[in-house]
Design a protein around this motif. Structure first.
Motif, PDB file in Angstrom:
ATOM      1  N   ALA A   1       0.551  -0.943  -0.110  1.00  9.70           N
ATOM      2  CA  ALA A   1       0.624  -0.277  -0.329  1.00  9.70           C
ATOM      3  C   ALA A   1       0.993   1.511   0.338  1.00  9.70           C
ATOM      4  N   GLN A   2       1.903   0.884   1.119  1.00 13.89           N
ATOM      5  CA  GLN A   2       2.602   2.358   0.737  1.00 13.89           C
ATOM      6  C   GLN A   2       3.602   2.737  -0.571  1.00 13.89           C
ATOM      7  N   ILE A   3       3.804   1.660  -1.267  1.00 13.29           N
ATOM      8  CA  ILE A   3       4.657   1.411  -2.625  1.00 13.29           C
ATOM      9  C   ILE A   3       3.417   2.172  -3.317  1.00 13.29           C
ATOM     10  N   GLU A   4       2.565   1.097  -3.245  1.00 15.08           N
ATOM     11  CA  GLU A   4       1.295   2.279  -4.416  1.00 15.08           C
ATOM     12  C   GLU A   4       1.298   3.906  -4.521  1.00 15.08           C
ATOM     13  N   THR A   5       0.790   4.128  -2.752  1.00 15.30           N
ATOM     14  CA  THR A   5       0.870   5.175  -2.627  1.00 15.30           C
ATOM     15  C   THR A   5       1.616   6.120  -2.940  1.00 15.30           C
ATOM     16  N   GLU A   6       2.352   5.860  -2.706  1.00 18.73           N
ATOM     17  CA  GLU A   6       3.441   6.816  -3.131  1.00 18.73           C
ATOM     18  C   GLU A   6       3.882   6.840  -4.859  1.00 18.73           C
TER      19      GLU A   6
END
Length: 50
Positions: free
Chosen positions: A37-42
């Motif tokens: 989720a962190q990667i996708e949000t970034e």
């Protein structure tokens, strides 16, 4: 313009899924969910920040 609502929704859903995984004793899965989720949000932020 950055779509913060989209980012918030993605993170909120991931946190909910991670909490559920932790409650079932799957901390490794929870960690993977949050990292993804962190990667996708970034990626959302970077791609829409133009």
């Amino acid at each position: 313009m950055v779509n913060y609502q989209k980012m918030y929704t993605k993170l909120f859903n991931a946190i909910t899924d991670a909490i559920e995984s932790i409650q079932h004793g799957n901390s490794d899965t929870a960690k993977e969910i949050l990292i993804k989720a962190q990667i996708e949000t970034e990626d959302i932020y970077i791609s829409e920040d133009s």
